[in-house]
Structure formats: structure tokens, C-alpha cells
Design a protein around this motif. Structure first.
Motif, PDB file in Angstrom:
ATOM      1  N   LYS A 236       0.823  -1.213   0.000  1.00 24.04           N
ATOM      2  CA  LYS A 236       0.000   0.000   0.000  1.00 24.04           C
ATOM      3  C   LYS A 236       0.852   1.255   0.000  1.00 24.04           C
ATOM      4  N   GLY A 237       2.187   1.094   0.033  1.00 21.43           N
ATOM      5  CA  GLY A 237       3.073   2.248   0.061  1.00 21.43           C
ATOM      6  C   GLY A 237       3.149   2.929   1.414  1.00 21.43           C
ATOM      7  N   ASP A 238       2.665   2.260   2.459  1.00 23.90           N
ATOM      8  CA  ASP A 238       2.648   2.834   3.808  1.00 23.90           C
ATOM      9  C   ASP A 238       3.864   2.326   4.572  1.00 23.90           C
ATOM     10  N   LEU A 239       5.017   2.937   4.316  1.00 26.48           N
ATOM     11  CA  LEU A 239       6.262   2.487   4.945  1.00 26.48           C
ATOM     12  C   LEU A 239       6.250   2.755   6.445  1.00 26.48           C
ATOM     13  N   ASP A 240       5.670   3.865   6.884  1.00 19.61           N
ATOM     14  CA  ASP A 240       5.649   4.189   8.312  1.00 19.61           C
ATOM     15  C   ASP A 240       4.915   3.114   9.104  1.00 19.61           C
ATOM     16  N   SER A 241       3.765   2.676   8.606  1.00 19.70           N
ATOM     17  CA  SER A 241       3.012   1.633   9.306  1.00 19.70           C
ATOM     18  C   SER A 241       3.755   0.308   9.266  1.00 19.70           C
ATOM     19  N   ALA A 242       4.417   0.025   8.147  1.00 23.11           N
ATOM     20  CA  ALA A 242       5.199  -1.210   8.040  1.00 23.11           C
ATOM     21  C   ALA A 242       6.330  -1.219   9.062  1.00 23.11           C
ATOM     22  N   ARG A 262      13.828  -9.888   6.587  1.00 24.72           N
ATOM     23  CA  ARG A 262      13.796  -9.882   5.118  1.00 24.72           C
ATOM     24  C   ARG A 262      12.568  -9.134   4.606  1.00 24.72           C
ATOM     25  N   ALA A 263      11.433  -9.341   5.279  1.00 27.68           N
ATOM     26  CA  ALA A 263      10.194  -8.691   4.827  1.00 27.68           C
ATOM     27  C   ALA A 263      10.306  -7.174   4.914  1.00 27.68           C
ATOM     28  N   VAL A 264      10.842  -6.654   6.013  1.00 28.12           N
ATOM     29  CA  VAL A 264      10.897  -5.199   6.173  1.00 28.12           C
ATOM     30  C   VAL A 264      11.918  -4.584   5.222  1.00 28.12           C
ATOM     31  N   ILE A 265      13.001  -5.282   4.928  1.00 28.29           N
ATOM     32  CA  ILE A 265      13.976  -4.770   3.959  1.00 28.29           C
ATOM     33  C   ILE A 265      13.371  -4.739   2.565  1.00 28.29           C
ATOM     34  N   ASP A 266      12.629  -5.787   2.208  1.00 27.95           N
ATOM     35  CA  ASP A 266      11.963  -5.798   0.902  1.00 27.95           C
ATOM     36  C   ASP A 266      10.950  -4.654   0.782  1.00 27.95           C
ATOM     37  N   VAL A 267      10.254  -4.368   1.877  1.00 31.63           N
ATOM     38  CA  VAL A 267       9.270  -3.283   1.865  1.00 31.63           C
ATOM     39  C   VAL A 267       9.962  -1.936   1.692  1.00 31.63           C
ATOM     40  N   CYS A 268      11.142  -1.776   2.295  1.00 35.49           N
ATOM     41  CA  CYS A 268      11.896  -0.519   2.098  1.00 35.49           C
ATOM     42  C   CYS A 268      12.205  -0.314   0.620  1.00 35.49           C
ATOM     43  N   GLY A 269      12.571  -1.389  -0.064  1.00 43.11           N
ATOM     44  CA  GLY A 269      12.815  -1.285  -1.503  1.00 43.11           C
ATOM     45  C   GLY A 269      11.549  -1.017  -2.273  1.00 43.11           C
ATOM     46  N   ASP A 273      12.636   3.605  -0.274  1.00 43.83           N
ATOM     47  CA  ASP A 273      13.496   4.187   0.771  1.00 43.83           C
ATOM     48  C   ASP A 273      14.624   3.202   1.058  1.00 43.83           C
ATOM     49  N   TYR A 274      15.617   3.169   0.158  1.00 46.83           N
ATOM     50  CA  TYR A 274      16.705   2.215   0.318  1.00 46.83           C
ATOM     51  C   TYR A 274      17.591   2.568   1.515  1.00 46.83           C
ATOM     52  N   MET A 275      17.652   3.854   1.893  1.00 40.41           N
ATOM     53  CA  MET A 275      18.470   4.241   3.045  1.00 40.41           C
ATOM     54  C   MET A 275      17.922   3.625   4.329  1.00 40.41           C
ATOM     55  N   LYS A 276      16.612   3.505   4.443  1.00 41.58           N
ATOM     56  CA  LYS A 276      16.028   2.907   5.636  1.00 41.58           C
ATOM     57  C   LYS A 276      16.438   1.439   5.753  1.00 41.58           C
ATOM     58  N   SER A 277      16.552   0.757   4.611  1.00 40.20           N
ATOM     59  CA  SER A 277      16.997  -0.639   4.651  1.00 40.20           C
ATOM     60  C   SER A 277      18.412  -0.749   5.204  1.00 40.20           C
ATOM     61  N   ASN A 303      19.386  -2.367  -2.774  1.00 41.53           N
ATOM     62  CA  ASN A 303      20.423  -1.367  -3.051  1.00 41.53           C
ATOM     63  C   ASN A 303      21.201  -1.668  -4.320  1.00 41.53           C
ATOM     64  N   ALA A 304      20.604  -2.443  -5.237  1.00 42.19           N
ATOM     65  CA  ALA A 304      21.322  -2.844  -6.455  1.00 42.19           C
ATOM     66  C   ALA A 304      21.689  -1.661  -7.332  1.00 42.19           C
ATOM     67  N   HIS A 305      20.967  -0.539  -7.195  1.00 36.92           N
ATOM     68  CA  HIS A 305      21.286   0.645  -8.000  1.00 36.92           C
ATOM     69  C   HIS A 305      22.600   1.287  -7.570  1.00 36.92           C
ATOM     70  N   ASP A 306      23.087   0.933  -6.378  1.00 34.12           N
ATOM     71  CA  ASP A 306      24.346   1.466  -5.847  1.00 34.12           C
ATOM     72  C   ASP A 306      25.354   0.330  -5.826  1.00 34.12           C
ATOM     73  N   LEU A 307      26.147   0.237  -6.878  1.00 24.63           N
ATOM     74  CA  LEU A 307      27.073  -0.884  -7.022  1.00 24.63           C
ATOM     75  C   LEU A 307      28.079  -0.921  -5.879  1.00 24.63           C
ATOM     76  N   ALA A 308      28.587   0.230  -5.470  1.00 22.44           N
ATOM     77  CA  ALA A 308      29.597   0.265  -4.412  1.00 22.44           C
ATOM     78  C   ALA A 308      29.044  -0.305  -3.109  1.00 22.44           C
ATOM     79  N   TYR A 309      27.834   0.092  -2.746  1.00 25.12           N
ATOM     80  CA  TYR A 309      27.254  -0.413  -1.500  1.00 25.12           C
ATOM     81  C   TYR A 309      26.920  -1.900  -1.623  1.00 25.12           C
TER      82      TYR A 309
END
Length: 855
Positions: A236-242, A262-269, A273-277, A303-309
Motif C-alpha cells: 500500500k506504500g505505507d512504509l511508516d506503518s510497516a 527480510r520482509a521489512v527490507i523488501d518493503v523498504c525497496g 526508501d533504500y536508506m532505511k533498509s 540497493n542494487a542501483h548502488d554498485l559500491a554499496y
């Protein structure tokens, strides 16, 4: 002796006399206020019942004691049955409490209860929607040792299920959770009452993670429900509630739950909000918890868009002793694809092949498809075909996506024949082509300007016969055109028909082909400037049940505009709104481009203003189209207009081509010198002067001076500019003064030009001397203005004033050659380098240029 037993607050019953068998009678109790489940289901408010004491003759240890007890038990059982059948559940509970106080064996009372009658009474209360009263009674009898679950039959359980469902549908979340917590304590199977996913969906809609987690804790495997709650909030795009659900699940769990991590990291993506992950990952490590391979893979994928990380996480995974699987390597290849690192992708692929040879890994179709995509994007089609051979030798069958990537690799390289050959191999291998494969081939033909071939492939896939090019109806409508005419109108070379009518085209009409909106959009691009053909394609799109999208309308606007029909292009924009589709940034940019090409700049800027009013953010193409629209400026208003576009572009974060705009500003400013009878050769020589360095400071300075075109006091700041840039700024202000004068706005004050500030006894910079000399010569020698040099001296407290200067204008403060570490506590005098152009001198100059005389 006859004793009285008071039931509730108004029922008076008489226990049986052992010597007589009178029938007991009772009166109906007064109705009670319904208890609230929100108040933690309080106990009954009935008054205590006076009971018979052991000293009573009825209970005396005589020979008839057993008979008396049996008679009393039967009395209570009969009374309880009648009360509960009437729906008087609280009175039933009171009777049960009286049995214990009377000394009768309570186990016999429990065994003798008429469960059918009790269940019927409970059903009656539930049918009235009084579940709170039922639960209160269950709480009372449960304390007495009566299992509440024993009092329910199938009908009562079904009514309880319906009542629970009603509470859920009423969105009374807290009431439902309290009810479930109570029933779970009574050993009810709450999963059978309401499907957990149904209640969780309501919590998602109401954005209430607290109730969702509290409910999930009632189940033995709550970790699975925690994951479901977090993921559904993420969808639902509700990251705060997640995240709130994630924190709540951590408080209810004593051991780390990798599924939840794993679930919460996937939801960050999923929520972007990859920084939250990354913060969650650091928090897991701080808790001395080692994530498993699945958590690491999710983190790298987000974080696949950031090769270094991504590589950093991969190395951490190795250091922690977690072995990478094939998904890990696939994500690394995906990160290389995003970064365009073909070399690193090749190294990873070689490493994976070695692991496969050692029997440690098995490459899947995703691995091959990803590496093929990387080579396709880099136009390394031969290497992509080599991967296909490796794939087949490893026993992995290419799927639709792999074949599409291979076809795309050849198409991107312009190898149309090779792409069609792969298309044939795909079909013969038993893999049915999809719309994506077909669209790739059509797009390749359009990019190669083989428009006829694109239309012929399209007609063949639809099942029609391959016709001669000169008579084929490529658009699928009544509009026809010969290939020769089409080639002539678009300056393309038509490939011979023999090459097209090869066996490649004959087999592919046997598979079902469903064109998509993208298919028609590609074909519309192949129409060149033929508006009628493109319009026919859009009509055909509607006939087959497809709705034209923003791209379809934008292409039609562009084609109509390229044919010289500006009015028709704008009418299409109106028709688009009439079709229920609001223009996006691409549509507006296309319409602006049409107006620019037709030299209607006023309408182009009007569309840009409309676009901003509709809160549609322009893109880089929009800004470039407007900034390059003018070849020269005629008035200060036009300069202000373009400079406003330029400043808006920079604020939006786009890097502009300052050089092109700088040339126009320079040409407009030099118009002042042309009016002064300067030779055209001298002007052109001045325009060819190299500016050396970024031009954004120059343009920003010009924009700042021209924002208020009718200034009461004229003050020009040249600090930080080179001599050529300073010259342009001064000329721009003079041009503005001249245009305002011709409109009836006389000069009311002297013109002050600030060159810079210098600390006394400090050697002036050579650049400042050059700026001073250049501006002095421009004003006095070339324009004949009266220029006075003004160097007022004043003191500055270098502990306070200079600190303020550093905060407000760091670039200007650098002129002192100092920084915060070298600030002196002494007071030092400084010189302000300024030039003054008198008001009278400006009046005389303006009168000579305009040929007018004003007081």
C-alpha cells in the motif's frame, strides 16, 4: 423450615422441602444494562445470593442427607436449564455460583448440565448481537471450573463466528482484538472464527499496525503473520506503518526472526526508501545478530542501483561466513547492469562458471538472462550469443525473457537479419514469442529506418498474406501508399522485396499475436510525417480494444507538427483532454517543440506556464527546447523570460548548456555598442572572446540585475567576474536602462559599479585591476560616459564584521585571503573599489542614442 434463595436482584425461589415436592416458581428479572467489552469484560453486577448454612436442618448429617443433596442438585439443574433457555445467562451463572456455596458437589452439577439448553440460550443472546454479555458469563463460569467451550454447540459456534465477522466489518478493531484475546484464553480456535488475513486487511486499510500485531501475537507461529502484515503495508506504500509493525513485532519476539528482517527490507525497496533498509541492517548487526543469506540478498537487491554499496554488503557477508548462493550472484550482475560495468559483470560470470564446474552452484536462466542483457545494452551482440551457447551446453533452456534479450542485443547493434534469425530459432525451439519480442523487432526496424519492413512484419504476424510492397496497406486502414512514395517522402532506402519475403516471414504468422499499445506506438513512429497514416493506426488501436496512452498522443502531436500543421497539433492536445487523458511532461514538451519549430515562441512559453500551473515538472528536454528557441533577443522582456527559465532549470537540479545562452546574452548586450556606431567586425571579435570557466555566475548576475527592470537606484556588482563577464553585465544593465528610457522611464540616480574590496596595504589582485581598466575604458572611451573613481575607506572589526561576511558571502570574503582560522582580533581599514557613472552623463548618452530631449 423453608429457606429463600434470591436470584439476581428480583428473582425469589424456594428450594424444595425434603418432605414435600412443591414445584418451584420464579419471576422474570428486570432487564440489565449491557456490559461493555471495552471495559475488559467486567464481572456481573448481581447481588450475592444468600445460601443455606451447614447448620441448617436441610444439611444436617442425618440418614436423609444424601437424598437431600440429590434433591437440591436436581433442583439447581432444573432451575439452571430453565433460566438459560429463557436467555437469562447471568442468572444461570448466579445459580452456578450458588451451587458451590451450597455445598453440593459441583462436579455433579457440571456433569448434569443440559448442554443443549445452555447452547440454545447462548445462541439466543448471540442472535440478539449481545456477544459482550455472553463473554462475561463465560468468564464467570470459567472461574467456577466450567470449560466455556463445552457450552457451545454447532449452532452457537456459527452464531459466534457471524458476530465476530460483523465486528470486523464494522471496523471496531480494538473490540475484536479484546474479544479474540478473551476467547483464546477460553481455548477457542480463533482462526476458525475469522480468517486472520481478513482482519489484517482491515487493519491495513485503517492504517493500524498496533492492532494487527496484537492480533498476530495470539497465534503460535506469529512470525508468519508479522511478515504478512509488513508486506501488505508495503504494497500500500505505507512504509511508516510497516516500520511500526516491524518495531512492534520485535518487542513481542525474544529471538531474531529472519523472515521479518527480510520482509521489512523488501518493503523498504518497494517503497523506494533504500536508506532505511541500510539503517535496519546496521541495527541488526548492532544487536550481534548475523543475518542469513536471504536477508543479505534482499538488502543487496534493494540497493542494487548502488554498485559500491552492494559490493560492500557482499564483502561483509563473506567476512561473516555466510556463503553466497546463485541469487547473490544474480543480484551482483543486476547491480553491474545498472552501473554499466561490463568488465565487472564478466569477472563475476567467470567466477560463477568456476563454481558451477566445481559443483558448488548451478546457474539458472536468470543468471544467463542478466549477463545477456548487460552485453545487449553494451551492443556486444557476439558475446551475448556466446552466452546462449554456454546456456545450452549447461542444459538450461532459454525462456521468453532470454530470447528477448538475445534479440534485443542484435537489434541494438542494428543487425535486423540476425535478430529475425533468432526470432525464428526461438519459435522452432518451442518457445512462443510474446509481444515484447515482436516489439523489439519492430523497434529495431524503425531505428534502422526500415519502415516498410516494420509494417510488413506487423501485417504478417496478424495473419494476413505477405503482399507486394507497392499495394500493401501498411496502416491497416483505407489509407494506402506505395513503398516508393514512402521512401521518397522520408528519404529512406527501401530494402528489396526479395529480402523481405524470405522464409523468416512465412513461419511466424502461425503463432498467435496480440499487438499491444507499445506495438502501435512503434508503428506510429514509422509513419514519419504522414499524419493520416498515424491517425489511422490510432483508430485501429481503439477498434481492437486498446486505449491510446500519453505516448500515442504525443507521437500524433509530433507528426502533425512536423507536417507544418501547428493548429492541428494543438487541436490534438485538446482532443487528448477530451478523451480523459491529461497531458504529461512528454506531451507538453512535444507541443512546445511544435510551437518552437513553427516560430511561435509566445505560444511555446504560454504552454510552459500552463504546464507549471498544472504542477507538471518540466524535464531537461523541456528546458533545452525553450532555451534554444530564440536565435536572438529583441527586448529586455525576452531576456528576462529566458533567464527565468534558466534559473528554474538550475533550481530543478538540471545542468544546463550555459555557453549557448551566454552567446545570446552577449549578442543582446553588445547591441548597445552597435548603436554607438561600433564596427560590426569589432562586435564579432568581442563575441568570440573566450570566457574561461563556468558561465552560471555570469548568467545569474545578469538575471539578478534584470529582475527589477525599472530600478530606482542602479547598483552593479561585478565581484567574482572576469573582465569579459563584467563587461557583459554592465552592457546588460545599460541596455535595460536604454529600453526603459524609450518607454518613458528616466534615470533618477547615479549608476554605481562595485569592483571589490581590499584590505589596505594588501597588494590588489591582477584580475581586479583588469576588470577596473576594462570597465573604465568601456564606459568612458567607447560609450562617452563620465566615470568617476570612488574608493571610500572604512574600518572593519575582523572578529565580528568579517565573521558576518563569511556567513553571508563566503566568495566575497575570500577576497581578503583569510578564513576563520586566521581571523585577527584587530581592526583594519579596507578600501571599497567603486566606479560612479553620473546621472547627467547617463541622460546625455540616452538622448544621443534615442534622439530625444527630456528634462
Amino acid at each position: 423450615m423453608r429457606e429463600l434463595v434470591i436470584l439476581g436482584s428480583s428473582s425469589i425461589v424456594t428450594p424444595p422441602n425434603p418432605s414435600c415436592s412443591s414445584t418451584p416458581h420464579h419471576h422474570s428479572p428486570k432487564p440489565k444494562t449491557k456490559p461493555s467489552l471495552h471495559n475488559n469484560l467486567p464481572s456481573s453486577s448481581s447481588k450475592p445470593i444468600p445460601v443455606l448454612h451447614s447448620r441448617s436442618p436441610l444439611l444436617s448429617t442425618t440418614r436423609s442427607d444424601l437424598a437431600r443433596r440429590k434433591s437440591l442438585l436436581n433442583y439447581y439443574l432444573d432451575l439452571a436449564s430453565k433460566l438459560v433457555e429463557d436467555g437469562r445467562l447471568h442468572d444461570f451463572a448466579t445459580v452456578a455460583e450458588s451451587v458451590i456455596a451450597s455445598g453440593v458437589d459441583f462436579s455433579h452439577f457440571v456433569d448434569g448440565l443440559n448442554v443443549t439448553a445452555v447452547a440454545k440460550g447462548i445462541s439466543k443472546k448471540l442472535s440478539e448481537g449481545n456477544v459482550e454479555s455472553v463473554v462475561e458469563v463465560l468468564r464467570r463460569v470459567e472461574k467456577l471450573g466450567i470449560p466455556p467451550l463445552k457450552l457451545f454447540d454447532g449452532v452457537a459456534m456459527e452464531l459466534l463466528r457471524a458476530e465476530c465477522l460483523r465486528i470486523v466489518n464494522c471496523h471496531d478493531l480494538e473490540l475484536f482484538v479484546v474479544l479474540m484475546e478473551t476467547l483464546a484464553g477460553f481455548s477457542f480456535c480463533i482462526r476458525e472464527l475469522v480468517e486472520p488475513s481478513q482482519f489484517i486487511r482491515v487493519c491495513i486499510r485503517k492504517r493500524n499496525p498496533e492492532m494487527a500485531v496484537r492480533y498476530a501475537c495470539l497465534f503460535p507461529h506469529e512470525g508468519i503473520l508479522f511478515c504478512s502484515i509488513i508486506k501488505q503495508f508495503g504494497k500500500k506504500g505505507d512504509l511508516d506503518s510497516a516500520l511500526a509493525a516491524y518495531e512492534a513485532s520485535n518487542r513481542h519476539s525474544d529471538v531474531p526472526n529472519m523472515y521479518v528482517y527480510r520482509a521489512v527490507i523488501d518493503v523498504c525497496g518497494l517503497c523506494g526508501d533504500y536508506m532505511k533498509s541500510r539503517y535496519i541492517y546496521e541495527d541488526i548487526l548492532n544487536q550481534k545478530v548475523t543475518p542469513n543469506i536471504y536477508v543479505f540478498n534482499s538488502l543487496m537487491n534493494v540497493n542494487a542501483h548502488d554498485l559500491a554499496y552492494t559490493l560492500h554488503v557482499y564483502k561483509n557477508m563473506q567476512n561473516l561466513g555466510v556463503t553466497a548462493d546463485i541469487a547473490s550472484y544474480n543480484i551482483l550482475l543486476k547491480a553491474c547492469s545498472f552501473a554499466g560495468r561490463v568488465d565487472l559483470a564478466q569477472d563475476i560470470y567467470k567466477e560463477v562458471k568456476q563454481l558451477e564446474s566445481a559443483g558448488l552452484l548451478k546457474l539458472d536462466d536468470f543468471t544467463y538472462c542478466t549477463i545477456i542483457n548487460i552485453f545487449a545494452d553494451a551492443k556486444l551482440w557476439q558475446m551475448a550469443l556466446k552466452i546462449k551457447d554456454d546456456m545450452l551446453s549447461s542444459g538450461v533452456t532459454p525462456n521468453k525473457f532470454t530470447w528477448s534479450s538475445l534479440i534485443s542485443a542484435c537489434a541494438n547493434a542494428g543487425l535486423i537479419e540476425q535478430a529475425i534469425k533468432l526470432f525464428e530459432e526461438m519459435y522452432l525451439a518451442g518457445c512462443e514469442p510474446n509481444s515484447q519480442c515482436c516489439n523489439i523487432l519492430l523497434h529495431a526496424c524503425v531505428e534502422a529506418c526500415q519502415y516498410d519492413r516494420a509494417f510488413r512484419l506487423f501485417q504478417t504476424w496478424k495473419g494476413s498474406k505477405v503482399q507486394d510492397t507497392s499495394n500493401a496497406d501498411y496502416s491497416g486502414s483505407a489509407t494506402t501508399i506505395s513503398s516508393a512514395e514512402h521512401a521518397q517522402s522520408h528519404d529512406i532506402i527501401t530494402v528489396p522485396i526479395v529480402a523481405y519475403n524470405s522464409h523468416h516471414l512465412k513461419f511466424i504468422k502461425n503463432f498467435p499475436f496480440t499487438p499491444s499499445v507499445t506495438t502501435y506506438n512503434i508503428l506510429m513512429k514509422a509513419c514519419g510525417s504522414d499524419y493520416h497514416r498515424a491517425k489511422a493506426l490510432m483508430d485501429e488501436m481503439k477498434i481492437v480494444g486498446l486505449s491510446p496512452d500519453h505516448i500515442s498522443w504525443s507521437i500524433l502531436i509530433d507528426i502533425c507538427g512536423s507536417s507544418g500543421n501547428k493548429e492541428g497539433a494543438l487541436q490534438i492536445l485538446k482532443n487528448m483532454r477530451g478523451a480523459g487523458i491529461e497531458p504529461d511532461v512528454v506531451t507538453y514538451t512535444t507541443a512546445i517543440k511544435v510551437c518552437v519549430e513553427s516560430k511561435n515562441l509566445k505560444l511555446a512559453f504560454s504552454l510552459f506556464s500552463e504546464m507549471k500551473r498544472n504542477q507538471i515538472k518540466p524535464n531537461l528536454v523541456t528546458y533545452d527546447t525553450l532555451l534554444k528557441a530564440r536565435t536572438r533577443y529583441g527586448s529586455v522582456k525576452e531576456v528576462q523570460q529566458c533567464l527565468a527559465i534558466y534559473q528554474d532549470m538550475r533550481k530543478a537540479g538540471y545542468k544546463s548548456n550555459d555557453y549557448y545562452l551566454k552567446l545570446l546574452i552577449e549578442e543582446w548586450c553588445e547591441g548597445v555598442l552597435q548603436d554607438n556606431d561600433q564596427s560590426q567586425a569589432e562586435v564579432e571579435a568581442c563575441q568570440r572572446t573566450d570566457f574561461g570557466g563556468p558561465h552560471s555566475l555570469l548568467l545569474e548576475r545578469v538575471a539578478a540585475h534584470l529582475q527589477n527592470s525599472i530600478a530606482e537606484s542602479l547598483s552593479v556588482d561585478l565581484q567574482g567576474l572576469t573582465e569579459v563577464e563584467a563587461r557583459i553585465v554592465v552592457l546588460a544593465v545599460l541596455r535595460m536602462i536604454k529600453e526603459n528610457y524609450s518607454l518613458g522611464h528616466p534615470v533618477k540616480d547615479d549608476m554605481w559599479i562595485t569592483l571589490g574590496v581590499d584590505i589596505v596595504d594588501t597588494r590588489p589582485a591582477t584580475q581586479k585591476l583588469e576588470v577596473k581598466r576594462t570597465i573604465f575604458e568601456l564606459l568612458q572611451d567607447e560609450l562617452g560616459l563620465e566615470v568617476q573613481i570612488s574608493n571610500p575607506r572604512f574600518t572593519v572589526d575582523l572578529e565580528t564584521d568579517f565573521e558576518s561576511l563569511l556567513d553571508s558571502d563566503p566568495k566575497r570574503a575570500k577576497g581578503f585571503g583569510r578564513d576563520r582560522k586566521t581571523v585577527s582580533l584587530s581592526r583594519r581599514p579596507i578600501d571599497l573599489q567603486r566606479l560612479k557613472v553620473t546621472k547627467n552623463s547617463l541622460h546625455c548618452w540616452l538622448q544621443r542614442r534615442t534622439g530625444t530631449t527630456r528634462k
